[in-house]
Motif scaffolding. Structure first.
Motif, PDB file in Angstrom:
ATOM      1  N   GLY A   9      62.025  42.827  53.668  1.00  0.00           N
ATOM      2  CA  GLY A   9      61.732  41.498  53.105  1.00  0.00           C
ATOM      3  C   GLY A   9      62.042  40.392  54.105  1.00  0.00           C
ATOM      4  O   GLY A   9      62.621  39.367  53.748  1.00  0.00           O
ATOM      5  N   THR A  11      60.236  38.235  55.648  1.00  0.00           N
ATOM      6  CA  THR A  11      59.499  36.956  55.600  1.00  0.00           C
ATOM      7  C   THR A  11      59.982  36.044  54.475  1.00  0.00           C
ATOM      8  O   THR A  11      59.527  34.906  54.363  1.00  0.00           O
ATOM      9  N   GLY A  12      60.896  36.522  53.647  1.00  0.00           N
ATOM     10  CA  GLY A  12      61.378  35.716  52.517  1.00  0.00           C
ATOM     11  C   GLY A  12      62.508  34.792  52.927  1.00  0.00           C
ATOM     12  O   GLY A  12      62.874  34.701  54.111  1.00  0.00           O
ATOM     13  N   SER A  13      63.060  34.124  51.923  1.00  0.00           N
ATOM     14  CA  SER A  13      64.126  33.150  52.170  1.00  0.00           C
ATOM     15  C   SER A  13      65.352  33.822  52.811  1.00  0.00           C
ATOM     16  O   SER A  13      65.840  33.384  53.860  1.00  0.00           O
ATOM     17  N   ILE A  14      65.840  34.907  52.220  1.00  0.00           N
ATOM     18  CA  ILE A  14      66.990  35.616  52.797  1.00  0.00           C
ATOM     19  C   ILE A  14      66.593  36.281  54.114  1.00  0.00           C
ATOM     20  O   ILE A  14      67.350  36.249  55.089  1.00  0.00           O
ATOM     21  N   HIS A  35      55.429  41.858  52.442  1.00  0.00           N
ATOM     22  CA  HIS A  35      54.410  42.323  51.498  1.00  0.00           C
ATOM     23  C   HIS A  35      53.023  41.883  51.982  1.00  0.00           C
ATOM     24  O   HIS A  35      52.194  42.712  52.346  1.00  0.00           O
ATOM     25  N   THR A  36      52.772  40.558  52.004  1.00  0.00           N
ATOM     26  CA  THR A  36      51.437  40.069  52.399  1.00  0.00           C
ATOM     27  C   THR A  36      51.462  39.008  53.504  1.00  0.00           C
ATOM     28  O   THR A  36      50.411  38.688  54.041  1.00  0.00           O
ATOM     29  N   ASP A  37      52.608  38.453  53.827  1.00  0.00           N
ATOM     30  CA  ASP A  37      52.652  37.303  54.738  1.00  0.00           C
ATOM     31  C   ASP A  37      52.500  37.743  56.208  1.00  0.00           C
ATOM     32  O   ASP A  37      53.469  37.836  56.973  1.00  0.00           O
ATOM     33  N   ALA A 120      71.236  42.022  49.393  1.00  0.00           N
ATOM     34  CA  ALA A 120      70.825  40.768  48.735  1.00  0.00           C
ATOM     35  C   ALA A 120      70.071  41.084  47.450  1.00  0.00           C
ATOM     36  O   ALA A 120      70.174  40.370  46.467  1.00  0.00           O
ATOM     37  N   GLU A 123      68.380  43.020  42.005  1.00  0.00           N
ATOM     38  CA  GLU A 123      67.679  43.770  40.960  1.00  0.00           C
ATOM     39  C   GLU A 123      67.957  45.276  41.089  1.00  0.00           C
ATOM     40  O   GLU A 123      67.992  45.996  40.086  1.00  0.00           O
ATOM     41  N   ASP A 147      74.770  38.292  48.260  1.00  0.00           N
ATOM     42  CA  ASP A 147      74.726  37.269  47.210  1.00  0.00           C
ATOM     43  C   ASP A 147      76.016  36.440  47.335  1.00  0.00           C
ATOM     44  O   ASP A 147      77.112  37.012  47.470  1.00  0.00           O
ATOM     45  N   MET A 206      65.496  28.703  47.745  1.00  0.00           N
ATOM     46  CA  MET A 206      65.390  30.157  47.644  1.00  0.00           C
ATOM     47  C   MET A 206      63.955  30.535  47.284  1.00  0.00           C
ATOM     48  O   MET A 206      63.133  29.670  47.009  1.00  0.00           O
ATOM     49  N   GLY A 207      63.676  31.836  47.229  1.00  0.00           N
ATOM     50  CA  GLY A 207      62.358  32.297  46.808  1.00  0.00           C
ATOM     51  C   GLY A 207      62.093  31.890  45.356  1.00  0.00           C
ATOM     52  O   GLY A 207      63.029  31.597  44.605  1.00  0.00           O
TER      53      GLY A 207
HETATM   54  P1  NDP Z   1      61.491  35.636  48.600  1.00  0.00           P
HETATM   55  O1  NDP Z   1      60.483  35.602  47.532  1.00  0.00           O
HETATM   56  O2  NDP Z   1      61.699  34.425  49.437  1.00  0.00           O
HETATM   57  O3  NDP Z   1      61.162  36.848  49.610  1.00  0.00           O
HETATM   58  C1  NDP Z   1      60.867  38.114  49.140  1.00  0.00           C
HETATM   59  C2  NDP Z   1      60.576  39.076  50.268  1.00  0.00           C
HETATM   60  O4  NDP Z   1      60.161  40.322  49.688  1.00  0.00           O
HETATM   61  C3  NDP Z   1      59.423  38.644  51.171  1.00  0.00           C
HETATM   62  O5  NDP Z   1      59.625  39.159  52.466  1.00  0.00           O
HETATM   63  C4  NDP Z   1      58.217  39.298  50.506  1.00  0.00           C
HETATM   64  O6  NDP Z   1      57.122  39.503  51.406  1.00  0.00           O
HETATM   65  C5  NDP Z   1      58.812  40.628  50.078  1.00  0.00           C
HETATM   66  N1  NDP Z   1      58.124  41.180  48.901  1.00  0.00           N
HETATM   67  C6  NDP Z   1      57.606  40.509  47.842  1.00  0.00           C
HETATM   68  N2  NDP Z   1      57.020  41.365  46.973  1.00  0.00           N
HETATM   69  C7  NDP Z   1      57.165  42.604  47.485  1.00  0.00           C
HETATM   70  C8  NDP Z   1      56.739  43.903  47.080  1.00  0.00           C
HETATM   71  N3  NDP Z   1      56.056  44.104  45.937  1.00  0.00           N
HETATM   72  N4  NDP Z   1      57.045  44.941  47.872  1.00  0.00           N
HETATM   73  C9  NDP Z   1      57.740  44.776  49.006  1.00  0.00           C
HETATM   74  N5  NDP Z   1      58.155  43.579  49.466  1.00  0.00           N
HETATM   75  C10 NDP Z   1      57.870  42.493  48.706  1.00  0.00           C
HETATM   76  O7  NDP Z   1      62.865  36.094  47.920  1.00  0.00           O
HETATM   77  P2  NDP Z   1      64.353  35.696  48.311  1.00  0.00           P
HETATM   78  O8  NDP Z   1      64.568  35.867  49.777  1.00  0.00           O
HETATM   79  O9  NDP Z   1      64.723  34.427  47.672  1.00  0.00           O
HETATM   80  O10 NDP Z   1      65.183  36.819  47.532  1.00  0.00           O
HETATM   81  C11 NDP Z   1      65.260  38.163  47.985  1.00  0.00           C
HETATM   82  C12 NDP Z   1      66.329  38.903  47.195  1.00  0.00           C
HETATM   83  O11 NDP Z   1      67.594  38.318  47.501  1.00  0.00           O
HETATM   84  C13 NDP Z   1      66.175  38.795  45.677  1.00  0.00           C
HETATM   85  O12 NDP Z   1      66.583  39.978  45.085  1.00  0.00           O
HETATM   86  C14 NDP Z   1      67.115  37.662  45.300  1.00  0.00           C
HETATM   87  O13 NDP Z   1      67.599  37.784  43.982  1.00  0.00           O
HETATM   88  C15 NDP Z   1      68.239  37.873  46.308  1.00  0.00           C
HETATM   89  N6  NDP Z   1      69.000  36.669  46.617  1.00  0.00           N
HETATM   90  C16 NDP Z   1      68.387  35.580  47.174  1.00  0.00           C
HETATM   91  C17 NDP Z   1      69.100  34.434  47.482  1.00  0.00           C
HETATM   92  C18 NDP Z   1      68.443  33.288  48.173  1.00  0.00           C
HETATM   93  O14 NDP Z   1      69.154  32.343  48.577  1.00  0.00           O
HETATM   94  N7  NDP Z   1      67.150  33.262  48.366  1.00  0.00           N
HETATM   95  C19 NDP Z   1      70.532  34.333  47.154  1.00  0.00           C
HETATM   96  C20 NDP Z   1      71.090  35.538  46.597  1.00  0.00           C
HETATM   97  C21 NDP Z   1      70.340  36.658  46.343  1.00  0.00           C
HETATM   98  P3  NDP Z   1      55.928  38.377  51.516  1.00  0.00           P
HETATM   99  O15 NDP Z   1      56.588  37.184  52.146  1.00  0.00           O
HETATM  100  O16 NDP Z   1      54.917  39.007  52.382  1.00  0.00           O
HETATM  101  O17 NDP Z   1      55.471  38.134  50.107  1.00  0.00           O
END
Ligand code: NDP
Ligand code: MG
Length: 385
Positions: A9, A11-14, A35-37, A120, A123, A147, A206-207
């Motif tokens: 993950g 490309t997401g926020s964490i 996933h798609t980014d 992180a 779930e 977290d 966050m995401g």
């Molecule tokens: P984001 O939505 O910002 O990022 C999610 C990441 O997961 C992206 O890299 C995304 O890829 C990838 N992803 C999405 N869907 C799928 C899938 N079906 N299969 C595989 N990969 C997938 O989320 P966050 O970073 O905010 O959160 C990530 C985790 O961390 C969560 O469980 C959240 O509860 C936990 N968390 C987050 C905090 C935060 O500050 N953000 C704080 C504490 C915990 P793509 O970009 O390509 O869609």
């Protein structure tokens, strides 16, 4: 201390903040997944030169392969490739930063390879916490929470000798909760709130999924379950207090009455960095807390009537077995519908409660039973929306 990481993950926020920390600490990167980014992944591959890049979406994987054919990075597509990335030998730490319980099998794969899990993805622990913790104990894999609340607790218990001693010495964990963007609203006002309103979190960026969970307080409910699983404590030893300033990240009350807390300006890069450097601490560029200029620290009781998701999570936690997997699966599905603007704010707890009523609970579940409970909960939400 970590040398090489894999980020699930990325490309997401964490994920992005993890790569910032990796750059600061000079860590190597073995594998990245998204996933798609594709665009962001391409940039990350060029900067960090991992061995492997996974796009769980097959079309995105094809696109990425074309874009980075001039690099040494191998590209894989599909959900199963997430497990391959998690188990790649080169990494000593796997950061689980995908959103949702899709991260479960990959987390188990990394544990079986005895990696440190910088966790992180809450779930995963909510759905299958006992299985994940048992597997980690069996394989001797460390689970270090990312977290912020659980990192705070983890930092506070570092004086305790071992995992079993920790459990004996804790009287109660106190998780702090910002209250989210709708804190202080009446149920009538909260019911009118839209996707855009829910995505305005007061203290953290966050995401989208976790941001909605913060607005409903489901996030805190999931974190109560996460804390119970990490420390194998019953629900009655995990409390929640509202703390609007997000400066006290959580507290531990020990059996002699001492209360330890971890404080800091809200910035996820600190718990991420600690998950990398633990048991050491390293310099960081993060803004230190200034006690003389920070706002007064306040604490209050959460409102479980206006925000029923917290209560629903506590009820699932008390029931145990697959109840938490049902809660989580239904919530993931309901939040998706809310983000698509197909349902309203209070449809989220309604759909979760209906799924809980519709899906039977299995105690001491296997992985298959957990996945089945998750599927049944999602089906219930889709059929009733
Ligand atoms: P984001 O939505 O910002 O990022 C999610 C990441 O997961 C992206 O890299 C995304 O890829 C990838 N992803 C999405 N869907 C799928 C899938 N079906 N299969 C595989 N990969 C997938 O989320 P966050 O970073 O905010 O959160 C990530 C985790 O961390 C969560 O469980 C959240 O509860 C936990 N968390 C987050 C905090 C935060 O500050 N953000 C704080 C504490 C915990 P793509 O970009 O390509 O869609
Ligand atoms: Mg948190």
């Amino acid at each position: 201390m970590t040398n090489t990481i894999t980020v699930l993950g990325s490309t997401g926020s964490i994920g992005r903040q993890t790569l910032d920390v990796a750059e600061q600490l000079g860590l190597r990167v073995a594998a990245l997944t998204a996933h798609t980014d594709v665009e962001r992944m391409e940039a990350q591959v060029r900067q960090f030169q991992p061995r492997l890049a996974v796009m769980t979406d097959e079309a995105a994987a094809k696109d990425l392969a074309v874009r980075i054919r001039d690099t040494e990075t191998r590209v894989l597509g599909g959900a199963a490739a997430l497990e391959e990335a998690a188990a790649l030998p080169r990494a000593d730490t796997v950061v689980t930063a995908v959103v949702g319980m899709v991260g479960l099998k990959a987390t188990l794969a990394a544990i079986r390879e005895r990696k440190r899990i910088a966790l992180a993805n809450k779930e995963t622990l909510v759905c299958a916490g006992e299985l994940v913790m048992d597997t980690a104990e069996r394989y001797g894999a460390e689970i270090v929470p990312v977290d912020s609340e659980h990192s705070a607790i983890f930092q506070c218990v570092q004086g305790c000798a071992g995992r079993r001693e920790i459990r004996r010495e804790i009287r109660r964990l106190i998780l702090t909760c910002s209250g989210g963007p709708f804190y202080g609203r009446t149920a009538e006002e909260a019911g009118r709130m839209t996707r855009a309103d829910a995505l305005k979190h007061p203290n953290w960026t966050m995401g989208p999924k976790i941001t909605v969970d913060c607005a409903t307080l489901m996030n805190k409910g999931l974190e109560v379950i996460e804390a119970m699983r990490l420390y194998r404590l019953p629900l009655r030893q995990v409390d929640v207090v509202i703390h609007r300033q997000s400066i006290v990240h959580s507290l531990v009350e020990f059996r002699d009455g001492a209360v330890l807390a971890q404080l800091g300006t809200p910035d996820m890069r600190l718990p991420i960095q600690y998950a990398m450097t633990y048991p050491e601490r390293k310099e960081s560029q993060l803004e230190p807390l200034d006690l003389l200029t920070c706002p007064p620290l306040t604490f209050a009781q959460p409102d479980r009537e206006t925000f029923p998701c917290l209560r629903l999570a506590e009820e699932a936690a008390a029931e145990g077995g697959t109840a938490c997997a049902v809660l989580n699966g239904a919530n993931e599905e309901a939040v998706r519908l809310f983000l698509e603007e197909k349902i309203g704010f209070y449809d989220i707890p309604r759909l979760v409660a209906e799924a809980r009523a519709a899906v039977g609970v299995v105690q001491n579940p296997s992985l298959e039973e957990i996945l089945a409970a998750d599927g049944a909960a999602r089906q219930s939400v889709r059929s009733k929306q």
